[in-house]
Write a protein that holds these residues in place. Structure first.
Motif, short mmCIF file in Angstrom:
data_model
loop_
_atom_site.label_atom_id
_atom_site.label_comp_id
_atom_site.label_asym_id
_atom_site.label_seq_id
_atom_site.Cartn_x
_atom_site.Cartn_y
_atom_site.Cartn_z
N GLU A 4 77.72 72.87 -9.77
CA GLU A 4 77.32 72.62 -11.15
C GLU A 4 75.92 73.16 -11.43
OE1 GLU A 4 76.36 68.67 -13.73
OE2 GLU A 4 78.19 68.61 -12.49
N MET A 5 75.00 72.93 -10.50
CA MET A 5 73.63 73.40 -10.67
C MET A 5 73.57 74.93 -10.68
SD MET A 5 71.86 70.60 -8.13
CE MET A 5 70.20 71.25 -8.10
N LEU A 6 74.36 75.57 -9.81
CA LEU A 6 74.38 77.03 -9.78
C LEU A 6 74.95 77.61 -11.08
CD1 LEU A 6 75.50 77.74 -6.11
CD2 LEU A 6 73.30 78.33 -7.15
N GLN A 7 76.01 77.00 -11.60
CA GLN A 7 76.58 77.45 -12.87
C GLN A 7 75.58 77.29 -14.01
OE1 GLN A 7 80.16 75.14 -13.14
NE2 GLN A 7 81.38 76.61 -11.99
N GLU A 8 74.90 76.15 -14.01
CA GLU A 8 73.90 75.90 -15.06
C GLU A 8 72.75 76.89 -14.97
OE1 GLU A 8 71.06 72.22 -16.52
OE2 GLU A 8 72.81 71.77 -15.27
N LEU A 9 72.27 77.16 -13.76
CA LEU A 9 71.18 78.11 -13.59
C LEU A 9 71.62 79.52 -13.99
CD1 LEU A 9 68.35 78.88 -12.69
CD2 LEU A 9 69.20 78.97 -10.33
N GLU A 10 72.83 79.89 -13.60
CA GLU A 10 73.33 81.21 -13.97
C GLU A 10 73.42 81.35 -15.49
OE1 GLU A 10 76.71 84.36 -12.48
OE2 GLU A 10 77.11 82.22 -12.24
N ALA A 11 73.86 80.30 -16.18
CA ALA A 11 73.94 80.33 -17.64
C ALA A 11 72.54 80.47 -18.24
CB ALA A 11 74.62 79.06 -18.16
N HIS A 12 71.56 79.75 -17.68
CA HIS A 12 70.17 79.86 -18.17
C HIS A 12 69.63 81.28 -17.96
CE1 HIS A 12 69.49 75.75 -19.27
NE2 HIS A 12 69.72 75.28 -18.05
N LEU A 13 69.94 81.87 -16.82
CA LEU A 13 69.47 83.23 -16.54
C LEU A 13 70.10 84.23 -17.50
CD1 LEU A 13 69.52 83.19 -12.62
CD2 LEU A 13 67.50 83.14 -14.10
N GLN A 14 71.39 84.08 -17.78
CA GLN A 14 72.07 84.98 -18.71
C GLN A 14 71.55 84.80 -20.14
OE1 GLN A 14 76.20 84.13 -18.02
NE2 GLN A 14 76.28 85.39 -16.16
N ALA A 18 69.69 87.60 -22.42
CA ALA A 18 70.16 87.92 -23.76
C ALA A 18 69.05 87.78 -24.79
CB ALA A 18 71.34 87.02 -24.13
N ALA A 19 68.09 86.88 -24.53
CA ALA A 19 66.97 86.68 -25.44
C ALA A 19 65.81 87.63 -25.14
CB ALA A 19 66.48 85.23 -25.35
N GLY A 20 65.99 88.52 -24.15
CA GLY A 20 64.96 89.49 -23.83
C GLY A 20 63.91 88.98 -22.86
N ARG A 21 64.18 87.87 -22.21
CA ARG A 21 63.23 87.33 -21.22
C ARG A 21 63.72 87.68 -19.82
NH1 ARG A 21 64.11 81.95 -23.49
NH2 ARG A 21 64.14 81.32 -21.31
N THR A 22 62.84 87.56 -18.84
CA THR A 22 63.21 87.87 -17.46
C THR A 22 63.64 86.59 -16.74
OG1 THR A 22 61.00 87.49 -16.56
CG2 THR A 22 61.48 89.71 -17.39
N ALA A 23 64.23 86.79 -15.59
CA ALA A 23 64.64 85.64 -14.77
C ALA A 23 63.41 84.84 -14.32
CB ALA A 23 65.43 86.12 -13.56
N ARG A 24 62.30 85.53 -14.10
CA ARG A 24 61.07 84.84 -13.68
C ARG A 24 60.53 83.93 -14.79
NH1 ARG A 24 60.62 84.85 -8.21
NH2 ARG A 24 61.27 86.87 -7.47
N ASP A 25 60.87 84.24 -16.05
CA ASP A 25 60.48 83.35 -17.15
C ASP A 25 61.21 82.02 -17.05
OD1 ASP A 25 58.81 85.29 -18.23
OD2 ASP A 25 60.36 86.07 -19.58
N VAL A 26 62.39 82.03 -16.44
CA VAL A 26 63.18 80.80 -16.30
C VAL A 26 62.74 80.01 -15.08
CG1 VAL A 26 65.51 79.88 -15.93
CG2 VAL A 26 65.17 81.83 -17.45
#
Length: 193
Positions: free
Chosen positions: A32-42, A46-54
């Motif tokens: 569940e945590m991995l799915q949630e993190l993957e959704a946040h990264l995507q 999509a909003a033009g931010r990097t993964a490091r911003d998350v």
């Protein structure tokens, strides 16, 4: 999505998975945590931010903080205690079967062996994220046998107490709720796909 971003996402997810497995997060929560993190990264991409911003610059620190929030220490400690009981109970049951007896005599060497095997097994399997019959048993035995022989040599082989056959299954019971929960989560995950 570019290849670089996908690789970065995969690396972040792999680091987080490893960290969460090491911390003893149960399989259902981990997925569940991995799915949630993957959704946040995507969403961030999509909003033009990097993964490091998350996740920030320190991915292991991010994963550790999320694990502490998701599975507090007392829950992880209970799971660890259940894993230790399971390892000792399994060894006792195995010893009952090998010796084909309903009562085992226990000496100081036995306690050293069981303690080390349980400790090494739980530590190894927590690092992997699950409790199974992998290489940890071999590693634990390589550590446990010399320790048991040394303790038996130093302390003697006098009987400390005897254990009846019913003690082993009782030690296996605390892990049962975790096994059932993990199995149900895997089935639910498979059905959702």
């Amino acid at each position: 999505m570019t290849t670089t971003d996908t690789t970065g996402h995969d690396r972040i997810l792999a680091i987080c998975r490893s960290n969460w497995e090491y911390r003893g997060i149960d399989d259902a929560s981990l997925r569940e945590m991995l799915q949630e993190l993957e959704a946040h990264l995507q969403d961030a991409e999509a909003a033009g931010r990097t993964a490091r911003d998350v996740v920030g610059e320190d991915v292991p620190a991010f994963a550790a903080a999320w694990a502490r929030n998701r599975a507090p220490l007392h829950r992880r400690a209970l799971r660890l205690a259940a894993m230790a009981c399971w390892a000792v109970g399994f060894l006792l049951l195995l010893r009952h079967l090998i010796r084909w007896t309903t009562e085992l005599t226990v000496d100081a060497g036995d306690l050293a062996f069981w303690g080390l095997v349980a400790t090494v097994t739980v530590a190894w399997e927590l690092k992997r994220g699950s409790l199974g019959l992998g290489r940890s048993w071999l590693l634990a035995s390589v550590v446990g046998v010399p320790a048991a022989l040394a303790v038996r040599f130093l302390a003697g082989d006098g009987v400390l107490f005897t254990l009846p056959l019913w003690a082993a299954p009782i030690l296996l019971l605390p892990m049962l709720p975790y096994v059932v929960a993990d199995t149900r989560a895997k089935k639910a995950q498979s059905a959702a796909r």
